[in-house]
Enzyme design. Structure first.
Site, PDB file in Angstrom:
ATOM      1  N   SER A 178      30.491   3.303 -47.163  1.00 22.25           N
ATOM      2  CA  SER A 178      31.838   3.715 -47.556  1.00 22.25           C
ATOM      3  C   SER A 178      32.830   3.257 -46.488  1.00 22.25           C
ATOM      4  O   SER A 178      32.917   2.062 -46.216  1.00 22.25           O
ATOM      5  CB  SER A 178      31.875   5.227 -47.766  1.00 22.25           C
ATOM      6  OG  SER A 178      33.129   5.639 -48.272  1.00 22.25           O
ATOM      7  N   THR A 179      33.533   4.183 -45.856  1.00 19.42           N
ATOM      8  CA  THR A 179      34.543   3.820 -44.861  1.00 19.42           C
ATOM      9  C   THR A 179      33.931   2.967 -43.749  1.00 19.42           C
ATOM     10  O   THR A 179      32.955   3.354 -43.126  1.00 19.42           O
ATOM     11  CB  THR A 179      35.158   5.085 -44.247  1.00 19.42           C
ATOM     12  OG1 THR A 179      35.627   5.924 -45.287  1.00 19.42           O
ATOM     13  CG2 THR A 179      36.312   4.738 -43.318  1.00 19.42           C
ATOM     14  N   ASP A 301      27.559  11.282 -49.698  1.00 20.24           N
ATOM     15  CA  ASP A 301      26.994  10.515 -50.812  1.00 20.24           C
ATOM     16  C   ASP A 301      25.850   9.633 -50.312  1.00 20.24           C
ATOM     17  O   ASP A 301      25.992   8.926 -49.314  1.00 20.24           O
ATOM     18  CB  ASP A 301      28.079   9.651 -51.464  1.00 20.24           C
ATOM     19  CG  ASP A 301      27.585   8.958 -52.732  1.00 20.24           C
ATOM     20  OD1 ASP A 301      26.643   9.478 -53.375  1.00 20.24           O
ATOM     21  OD2 ASP A 301      28.149   7.909 -53.078  1.00 20.24           O
TER      22      ASP A 301
END
Length: 356
Positions: A178-179, A301
Site C-alpha cells: 500500500s503506502t 490488509d
C-alpha cells in the site's frame, strides 16, 4: 491527540487550495499552517513553517511539484502526498514523484474516477493521519536495524545477485502493498531475473485508472511481462498481473486450470482491491506451492490472508521496518506470527527466487 498535525498545502489553483484546506480542517486533529501556489515557495515555507505533512500539486508555475519534491527530500524531508490528475502524463508524473520520495498520492476529483469527493476527502485525511501517526521515515537507502521479534531477520550487506533460478517451478508468487508500495515494487520488479518460472500477482492499493499506467511502468522496468489483470487471464510463468483499481483479484480453478478472477463486491479489510482477497485465494488454490510477500503500507490488509498461506505451508516474507515507508500491515502480519522471514527491500527478489 494534544497537538494538531500541521499540513502545508501546495497548489497553483486558489480554489483547489481552499477545497483541500476545508477538507483537512474538517478534522479536529489537522491544521493547515500554510498554502502556497508554486514549488519554489513551497521549499521556503517547508523550511520556515516546518509542517508535519505536505500535499503537493504537480503542474505549477515557477517550479513544478516534481522539482520542489526533490529539493524538499534533499534538504528538509517531509512526508509528501501528491495530488494527481488522471491523465497519462499525470499518472507518469505521479509515479515518478513516488520514486523521488513522495509517500503516496490522492487523485483529484474528476468525472472519470469511480471515487466520489467524499471518498477522496476520507482518503486524504486518512493518509495524512497515518503518515503522521506512523512517524514516517523516508529511506534514502536500504538500512537494517535489530528487530525485537522471534523471526529471522536478514542483515543487509551488498546489493543481492539473483542466482540459481529454477525453470520448472509450479509455484505462484503473490505480493501485497500500500503506502510506499509503487516505488518499492519498481525496485523489486527490476531485480526479478529473466526466464522467471512463476506467475507474479500484485495487489497495490491504488484508485481505478492509475493501475493501467502503473502496470505499464512495471512492465518497462522488469524482465516480466506485466499487465493490468483481466478476468479469465491464464496464470503463465514470467508474467505479472496487477489488480485493477476498485476491483478484487483472486485465483480460481476452472476446467482450464488456475485463472485470474476480477470482480467487484464489497470492500474487504477496508479495501478494493484487497490483499486479503488475493492471499486467501492463494492459500486455497496453491497452498504450500506459494510465495507471498507483504510490504510497506498502512492498516492491516493482507495480514490475515498471509497467515492462512503460512498455515497451508506456503513461504511468507515481510518487508522490514527500516525500508518501509509505513510499517503497518507488514507489522501486523509479523505480530500475528504469519511471517517466515523479515528482509530489507533489496533482499526480497533473492528470497523469492530461493523458495521457488
Amino acid at each position: 491527540m494534544t497537538q494538531k498535525i500541521k499540513v502545508l498545502v501546495v497548489d497553483d489553483s486558489a480554489l483547489v487550495r481552499k477545497i483541500i484546506t476545508d477538507i483537512l480542517e474538517s478534522d479536529p486533529d489537522i491544521e493547515v499552517v500554510g498554502t502556497v501556489n508554486n514549488g519554489k515557495t513551497a521549499i521556503y515555507k517547508n523550511d520556515k513553517l516546518n509542517p508535519d505533512v505536505i500535499t503537493m500539486d504537480i503542474e505549477m508555475p515557477v517550479m513544478n511539484g516534481l522539482e520542489a519534491l526533490r529539493e524538499i527530500i534533499q534538504r528538509n524531508p517531509k512526508p509528501v502526498i501528491m495530488m494527481s490528475v488522471l491523465t497519462q502524463h499525470g499518472a507518469e508524473a505521479t509515479f515518478k514523484a513516488l520514486e523521488y520520495g513522495a509517500v503516496d498520492f490522492i487523485p483529484k476529483p474528476s468525472n472519470s474516477l469511480s471515487l466520489s469527493v467524499d471518498e477522496i476527502s476520507f482518503l486524504l485525511i486518512e493518509k495524512v493521519k497515518s503518515v503522521y501517526n506512523y512517524q514516517l521515515k523516508i529511506p534514502s537507502r536500504d538500512l537494517d536495524t535489530e528487530k525485537e521479534v522471534e523471526v529471522k531477520v536478514e542483515e543487509e550487506t551488498t546489493e543481492p545477485v539473483i542466482t540459481d533460478v529454477k525453470h520448472d517451478s509450479t509455484k505462484v508468487v503473490a505480493i501485497g502493498t500500500s503506502t510506499g508500495g509503487p516505488a518499492a515494487l519498481v525496485k523489486v520488479f527490476k531485480d526479478i531475473p529473466e526466464k522467471f518460472p512463476s506467475p507474479v500477482l500484485v495487489v497495490q492499493h491504488m484508485p481505478e485508472g492509475f493501475t493501467t499506467a502503473f502496470a505499464k511502468r512495471l512492465n518497462s522496468n522488469s524482465a516480466l511481462d506485466v499487465k493490468e489483470a483481466e478476468d479469465g487471464d491464464k496464470l503463465l510463468p514470467g508474467c505479472g498481473y496487477i489488480a485493477p483499481g476498485d476491483s478484487h483479484m483472486e485465483i480460481t480453478n476452472n476446467k482450464n486450470g488456475r485463472v485470474v478472477r476480477i470482480y467487484q463486491k464489497e470492500k474487504v479489510s477496508g479495501h478494493r482491491p484487497s490483499i486479503d482477497v488475493l492471499f486467501n485465494s492463494v492459500a486455497k488454490t496453491y497452498g504450500k506451492d506459494s510465495v507471498c510477500v507483504i510490504m510497506t503500507g498502512m492498516g492491516r490488509d493482507g495480514a490475515e490472508g498471509i497467515l492462512k498461506v503460512k498455515k497451508k505451508g506456503g513461504y511468507t516474507i515481510s518487508q522490514d521496518e527500516s525500508t518501509s515507508v509505513v510499517y503497518g500491515m507488514n507489522k501486523v502480519a509479523v505480530e500475528k506470527g504469519a511471517i517466515d522471514d523479515i528482509v530489507t527491500l533489496s533482499k526480497i527478489p533473492q528470497k523469492i527466487v530461493e523458495h521457488l
